[in-house]
Scaffold this active site. Sequence first.
Site, PDB file in Angstrom:
ATOM      1  N   GLN A 113       0.838  -1.205   0.000  1.00 37.16           N
ATOM      2  CA  GLN A 113       0.000   0.000   0.000  1.00 37.16           C
ATOM      3  C   GLN A 113       0.870   1.251   0.000  1.00 37.16           C
ATOM      4  O   GLN A 113       0.562   2.228  -0.692  1.00 37.16           O
ATOM      5  CB  GLN A 113      -0.932   0.034   1.222  1.00 37.16           C
ATOM      6  CG  GLN A 113      -2.046  -0.970   1.170  1.00 37.16           C
ATOM      7  CD  GLN A 113      -3.201  -0.667   2.125  1.00 37.16           C
ATOM      8  OE1 GLN A 113      -4.330  -0.711   1.681  1.00 37.16           O
ATOM      9  NE2 GLN A 113      -2.951  -0.373   3.387  1.00 37.16           N
ATOM     10  N   GLU A 168       2.069   2.562  -3.416  1.00 41.30           N
ATOM     11  CA  GLU A 168       1.100   3.384  -4.144  1.00 41.30           C
ATOM     12  C   GLU A 168       0.944   4.750  -3.476  1.00 41.30           C
ATOM     13  O   GLU A 168       0.877   5.778  -4.153  1.00 41.30           O
ATOM     14  CB  GLU A 168      -0.250   2.658  -4.227  1.00 41.30           C
ATOM     15  CG  GLU A 168      -0.157   1.387  -5.046  1.00 41.30           C
ATOM     16  CD  GLU A 168      -1.522   0.793  -5.377  1.00 41.30           C
ATOM     17  OE1 GLU A 168      -2.559   1.463  -5.170  1.00 41.30           O
ATOM     18  OE2 GLU A 168      -1.540  -0.353  -5.863  1.00 41.30           O
ATOM     19  N   GLU A 169       0.914   4.749  -2.150  1.00 45.61           N
ATOM     20  CA  GLU A 169       0.767   6.008  -1.410  1.00 45.61           C
ATOM     21  C   GLU A 169       1.907   6.965  -1.721  1.00 45.61           C
ATOM     22  O   GLU A 169       1.693   8.156  -1.965  1.00 45.61           O
ATOM     23  CB  GLU A 169       0.728   5.694   0.087  1.00 45.61           C
ATOM     24  CG  GLU A 169       0.699   6.926   0.974  1.00 45.61           C
ATOM     25  CD  GLU A 169       0.638   6.556   2.446  1.00 45.61           C
ATOM     26  OE1 GLU A 169       1.240   7.301   3.244  1.00 45.61           O
ATOM     27  OE2 GLU A 169      -0.014   5.560   2.793  1.00 45.61           O
ATOM     28  N   ARG A 170       3.134   6.456  -1.707  1.00 50.43           N
ATOM     29  CA  ARG A 170       4.303   7.330  -1.940  1.00 50.43           C
ATOM     30  C   ARG A 170       4.310   7.866  -3.373  1.00 50.43           C
ATOM     31  O   ARG A 170       4.643   9.021  -3.608  1.00 50.43           O
ATOM     32  CB  ARG A 170       5.606   6.575  -1.664  1.00 50.43           C
ATOM     33  CG  ARG A 170       5.764   6.046  -0.233  1.00 50.43           C
ATOM     34  CD  ARG A 170       5.563   7.129   0.823  1.00 50.43           C
ATOM     35  NE  ARG A 170       6.016   6.685   2.131  1.00 50.43           N
ATOM     36  CZ  ARG A 170       5.239   6.404   3.156  1.00 50.43           C
ATOM     37  NH1 ARG A 170       3.926   6.457   3.030  1.00 50.43           N
ATOM     38  NH2 ARG A 170       5.726   6.051   4.318  1.00 50.43           N
ATOM     39  N   GLY A 229       1.842  10.651  -3.519  1.00 52.18           N
ATOM     40  CA  GLY A 229       2.395  11.842  -2.889  1.00 52.18           C
ATOM     41  C   GLY A 229       3.385  12.577  -3.781  1.00 52.18           C
ATOM     42  O   GLY A 229       3.357  13.801  -3.904  1.00 52.18           O
TER      43      GLY A 229
END
Length: 192
Positions: free
Chosen positions: A181, A184-186, A189
């Site tokens: 997860q 994808e989050e990074r 961002g």
Amino acid sequence: YGGMGLDFSYNIAVAEELGNIRCGGIPMAIGVQAGMTTPALTRFGSDELKKQFLVPTIAGDLVACLGISEAGAGSDVANIKTTAVRKGDEYVINGGKMWTTSGCQADWMCLLANTSEGPPHRNKSLICLPMNLPGIHVAKKIDKLGMRSSDTAQIFFEDVRVPSKNLIGEEGKGFTYQMLQFQEERLWGVAT
């Protein structure tokens, strides 16, 4: 986007566009909702969990938050202390989370907790945690210098009981699921 058969590049295109607005909190809230709380549920969750949590989250009917960071374990995910102890067909959760985006208004949390005493990279699990259960205390909305339209909460758990069927995927795989997860989050961002 997964539900529409689109690949991850469409996520990035949306993130880049959201990055053009002069407000960090809105892309943050959308990113948490669309790409930070749901990838593990999408990949590894049961059909029942997807129906209960994923479908209404993607539709915008439920607000989701991610329960990872703790006061003593921000970037050091392996060092979290929150526990989810299996008792019958329930987990009993104790501990707390810090810097939880959308935590004041969330309907459910994608919670990372220690579900065994094993090695730190193999003793964690992800659990879909409804935020209206007894024992969940949203302690405060954290006052921040920026991202002010994105609420950030400190949350405590005191003997919170959640059905064991709310486990995402396999017990003990939570650290691995969360690292996926985070990828994808990074990227989200960076793109915003």
